[in-house]
Write a protein that holds these residues in place. Sequence first.
Motif, PDB file in Angstrom:
ATOM      1  N   ALA A 125       9.285  -8.383  -7.480  1.00 43.56           N
ATOM      2  CA  ALA A 125       8.726  -9.446  -6.538  1.00 43.56           C
ATOM      3  C   ALA A 125       7.917 -10.849  -7.598  1.00 43.56           C
ATOM      4  O   ALA A 125       8.460 -12.188  -6.812  1.00 43.56           O
ATOM      5  CB  ALA A 125       7.005  -8.873  -6.464  1.00 43.56           C
ATOM      6  N   ARG A 126       7.831 -10.833  -8.856  1.00 50.03           N
ATOM      7  CA  ARG A 126       8.023 -12.034  -9.590  1.00 50.03           C
ATOM      8  C   ARG A 126       9.643 -12.977  -9.697  1.00 50.03           C
ATOM      9  O   ARG A 126       9.524 -14.302  -9.216  1.00 50.03           O
ATOM     10  CB  ARG A 126       7.244 -11.388 -11.233  1.00 50.03           C
ATOM     11  N   ALA A 127      10.270 -11.901  -9.740  1.00 46.06           N
ATOM     12  CA  ALA A 127      11.398 -13.026  -9.646  1.00 46.06           C
ATOM     13  C   ALA A 127      11.956 -14.075  -8.016  1.00 46.06           C
ATOM     14  O   ALA A 127      12.402 -14.274  -8.189  1.00 46.06           O
ATOM     15  CB  ALA A 127      13.435 -11.906  -9.318  1.00 46.06           C
ATOM     16  N   LEU A 128      10.958 -13.337  -7.750  1.00 57.61           N
ATOM     17  CA  LEU A 128      11.250 -14.007  -5.645  1.00 57.61           C
ATOM     18  C   LEU A 128      10.008 -15.208  -6.080  1.00 57.61           C
ATOM     19  O   LEU A 128       9.854 -15.841  -4.580  1.00 57.61           O
ATOM     20  CB  LEU A 128      10.898 -12.764  -5.015  1.00 57.61           C
ATOM     21  N   GLY A 129       9.743 -14.902  -6.374  1.00 57.46           N
ATOM     22  CA  GLY A 129       8.211 -16.650  -6.819  1.00 57.46           C
ATOM     23  C   GLY A 129       7.397 -16.301  -6.538  1.00 57.46           C
ATOM     24  O   GLY A 129       6.239 -17.038  -6.082  1.00 57.46           O
ATOM     25  N   MET A 130       7.068 -14.664  -6.102  1.00 54.07           N
ATOM     26  CA  MET A 130       5.208 -14.836  -5.722  1.00 54.07           C
ATOM     27  C   MET A 130       4.526 -14.296  -6.465  1.00 54.07           C
ATOM     28  O   MET A 130       4.501 -13.748  -7.379  1.00 54.07           O
ATOM     29  CB  MET A 130       5.644 -12.629  -4.724  1.00 54.07           C
ATOM     30  N   THR A 131       2.722 -14.599  -5.801  1.00 52.93           N
ATOM     31  CA  THR A 131       1.685 -14.681  -6.783  1.00 52.93           C
ATOM     32  C   THR A 131       1.495 -13.149  -7.438  1.00 52.93           C
ATOM     33  O   THR A 131       2.090 -12.496  -6.200  1.00 52.93           O
ATOM     34  CB  THR A 131       0.928 -15.533  -6.572  1.00 52.93           C
ATOM     35  N   TRP A 132       1.223 -13.257  -7.979  1.00 48.71           N
ATOM     36  CA  TRP A 132       0.238 -11.904  -8.283  1.00 48.71           C
ATOM     37  C   TRP A 132      -0.121 -11.383  -6.731  1.00 48.71           C
ATOM     38  O   TRP A 132      -0.523 -10.000  -6.400  1.00 48.71           O
ATOM     39  CB  TRP A 132      -1.028 -11.725  -9.164  1.00 48.71           C
ATOM     40  N   LEU A 133      -1.212 -11.971  -6.114  1.00 56.81           N
ATOM     41  CA  LEU A 133      -1.897 -11.919  -5.585  1.00 56.81           C
ATOM     42  C   LEU A 133      -1.191 -11.123  -3.940  1.00 56.81           C
ATOM     43  O   LEU A 133      -1.361 -10.197  -3.090  1.00 56.81           O
ATOM     44  CB  LEU A 133      -3.205 -13.042  -4.336  1.00 56.81           C
ATOM     45  N   GLN A 134       0.528 -12.318  -3.927  1.00 56.33           N
ATOM     46  CA  GLN A 134       0.841 -11.885  -3.010  1.00 56.33           C
ATOM     47  C   GLN A 134       1.488 -10.619  -2.776  1.00 56.33           C
ATOM     48  O   GLN A 134       2.128  -9.960  -2.003  1.00 56.33           O
ATOM     49  CB  GLN A 134       1.825 -13.008  -2.526  1.00 56.33           C
ATOM     50  N   CYS A 135       2.033 -10.560  -4.368  1.00 56.63           N
ATOM     51  CA  CYS A 135       2.173  -9.334  -4.901  1.00 56.63           C
ATOM     52  C   CYS A 135       1.907  -7.720  -4.340  1.00 56.63           C
ATOM     53  O   CYS A 135       2.592  -6.475  -3.070  1.00 56.63           O
ATOM     54  CB  CYS A 135       3.279  -9.311  -6.005  1.00 56.63           C
ATOM     55  N   MET A 136       0.120  -7.743  -4.814  1.00 59.38           N
ATOM     56  CA  MET A 136      -0.277  -6.865  -4.187  1.00 59.38           C
ATOM     57  C   MET A 136      -0.319  -6.780  -2.363  1.00 59.38           C
ATOM     58  O   MET A 136      -0.113  -5.741  -1.975  1.00 59.38           O
ATOM     59  CB  MET A 136      -1.642  -6.959  -4.540  1.00 59.38           C
ATOM     60  N   ARG A 137      -0.560  -7.933  -1.760  1.00 60.29           N
ATOM     61  CA  ARG A 137      -0.612  -7.324  -0.723  1.00 60.29           C
ATOM     62  C   ARG A 137       0.435  -7.330   0.336  1.00 60.29           C
ATOM     63  O   ARG A 137       0.384  -6.431   1.243  1.00 60.29           O
ATOM     64  CB  ARG A 137      -1.067  -9.083  -0.279  1.00 60.29           C
ATOM     65  N   ARG A 138       1.393  -8.078  -0.204  1.00 61.69           N
ATOM     66  CA  ARG A 138       3.186  -7.583   0.391  1.00 61.69           C
ATOM     67  C   ARG A 138       3.783  -6.458   0.178  1.00 61.69           C
ATOM     68  O   ARG A 138       4.629  -6.272   1.085  1.00 61.69           O
ATOM     69  CB  ARG A 138       3.837  -9.035   0.347  1.00 61.69           C
ATOM     70  N   ILE A 139       3.504  -6.080  -0.789  1.00 61.08           N
ATOM     71  CA  ILE A 139       4.836  -4.591  -1.501  1.00 61.08           C
ATOM     72  C   ILE A 139       4.181  -4.214  -1.820  1.00 61.08           C
ATOM     73  O   ILE A 139       4.045  -2.736  -1.195  1.00 61.08           O
ATOM     74  CB  ILE A 139       5.520  -5.555  -2.439  1.00 61.08           C
ATOM     75  N   ILE A 140       3.024  -4.154  -2.942  1.00 59.82           N
ATOM     76  CA  ILE A 140       2.691  -2.941  -3.474  1.00 59.82           C
ATOM     77  C   ILE A 140       1.079  -2.305  -2.825  1.00 59.82           C
ATOM     78  O   ILE A 140       1.804  -1.040  -2.674  1.00 59.82           O
ATOM     79  CB  ILE A 140       2.049  -3.196  -5.082  1.00 59.82           C
ATOM     80  N   LEU A 141       0.134  -2.994  -2.212  1.00 60.88           N
ATOM     81  CA  LEU A 141      -0.515  -2.095  -1.360  1.00 60.88           C
ATOM     82  C   LEU A 141      -0.314  -1.354  -0.252  1.00 60.88           C
ATOM     83  O   LEU A 141      -0.383  -0.150  -0.167  1.00 60.88           O
ATOM     84  CB  LEU A 141      -2.080  -3.473  -1.456  1.00 60.88           C
ATOM     85  N   PRO A 142       0.451  -2.044   0.617  1.00 62.13           N
ATOM     86  CA  PRO A 142       0.853  -1.144   1.667  1.00 62.13           C
ATOM     87  C   PRO A 142       2.054   0.203   1.142  1.00 62.13           C
ATOM     88  O   PRO A 142       1.711   1.308   1.605  1.00 62.13           O
ATOM     89  CB  PRO A 142       2.335  -1.624   1.645  1.00 62.13           C
ATOM     90  N   GLN A 143       2.744   0.263   0.144  1.00 58.05           N
ATOM     91  CA  GLN A 143       2.907   1.717  -0.016  1.00 58.05           C
ATOM     92  C   GLN A 143       2.115   1.981  -1.525  1.00 58.05           C
ATOM     93  O   GLN A 143       1.702   4.082  -0.780  1.00 58.05           O
ATOM     94  CB  GLN A 143       4.315   1.793  -0.837  1.00 58.05           C
ATOM     95  N   SER A 144       1.242   1.771  -1.933  1.00 57.75           N
ATOM     96  CA  SER A 144       0.546   2.597  -2.460  1.00 57.75           C
ATOM     97  C   SER A 144      -0.688   3.677  -1.595  1.00 57.75           C
ATOM     98  O   SER A 144      -1.103   4.265  -2.409  1.00 57.75           O
ATOM     99  CB  SER A 144      -0.522   1.400  -3.793  1.00 57.75           C
ATOM    100  N   ILE A 145      -1.298   2.845  -0.432  1.00 59.34           N
ATOM    101  CA  ILE A 145      -2.194   3.341   0.260  1.00 59.34           C
ATOM    102  C   ILE A 145      -1.094   4.267   1.336  1.00 59.34           C
ATOM    103  O   ILE A 145      -2.030   5.391   1.586  1.00 59.34           O
ATOM    104  CB  ILE A 145      -2.488   2.056   1.425  1.00 59.34           C
ATOM    105  N   ARG A 146       0.124   4.155   1.687  1.00 60.49           N
ATOM    106  CA  ARG A 146       0.513   5.796   1.697  1.00 60.49           C
ATOM    107  C   ARG A 146       0.396   6.992   1.220  1.00 60.49           C
ATOM    108  O   ARG A 146       0.584   7.739   1.443  1.00 60.49           O
ATOM    109  CB  ARG A 146       1.926   5.367   2.198  1.00 60.49           C
ATOM    110  N   ARG A 147       0.339   6.461  -0.557  1.00 58.66           N
ATOM    111  CA  ARG A 147       0.587   7.358  -1.409  1.00 58.66           C
ATOM    112  C   ARG A 147      -1.019   8.122  -1.256  1.00 58.66           C
ATOM    113  O   ARG A 147      -0.464   9.677  -1.360  1.00 58.66           O
ATOM    114  CB  ARG A 147       1.470   6.762  -2.480  1.00 58.66           C
TER     115      ARG A 147
END
Length: 221
Positions: A125-147
């Motif tokens: 996500a950082r390599a794609l230029g995402m901020t911490w908030l964008q990474c959390m909202r788009r990638i990390i949270l959706p997966q972690s909530i499922r788990r």
Amino acid sequence: MSYHWNFASVFDNWWALAIGVIGTLKLFVVCLVIGMSVGLIIGLGRRSSIRPVRWLSTAFVEFFRNTPVLVQILWFYYALPILAPIEVSPFLAAILGISLNSAAYSAEIFRGGIQSIEPGQWEAARALGMTWLQCMRRIILPQSIRRVIPSLTNRGVEIFKMSTLASVVAYVELLQQGKLIASLNFNPLEVYTVIAAIFLIILYPIVRVTYAVERRLARSD
């Protein structure tokens, strides 16, 4: 000595139990929403790179997780009006005690879910230029909530059962109404048996639905 069970007086007061069920459900919904929402915020705070935010989040979790919910409800009901010029109703005291305690446990559930995501996804996500908030909202949270859905389900069940603690400040919920019926008819065994059955009837379908959701999510992975 044989005991003669008599549920007639309990069922004759079904309206009182119905009022208690409504009070329990109202308290449950409010505490569930607040507990999960605040828990998510605190869980993110525990992962923050800002040290004061991380310290405050940790202090919140440790305080409310390591003190009894019953004591918290009593403190909010009796001590908070002394410290602040506000009127604390039994409903508000129960909400504060149960919600904040549940938020502390939920925060650890969310934190564990976030930590379970592979570091490579953060790096991508950082390599794609995402901020911490964008990474959390788009990638990390959706997966972690499922788990963490199973753990959040258990937390929701605990919140529903903890609603009975509101009876200590005379909030009108199921256990409080049961105590009233038992005191009038001298049949606590019958009353508490019916209350346990009501809890089972309400909670079991909810748990079954969450199991179905878990299986569906597992198949979609």
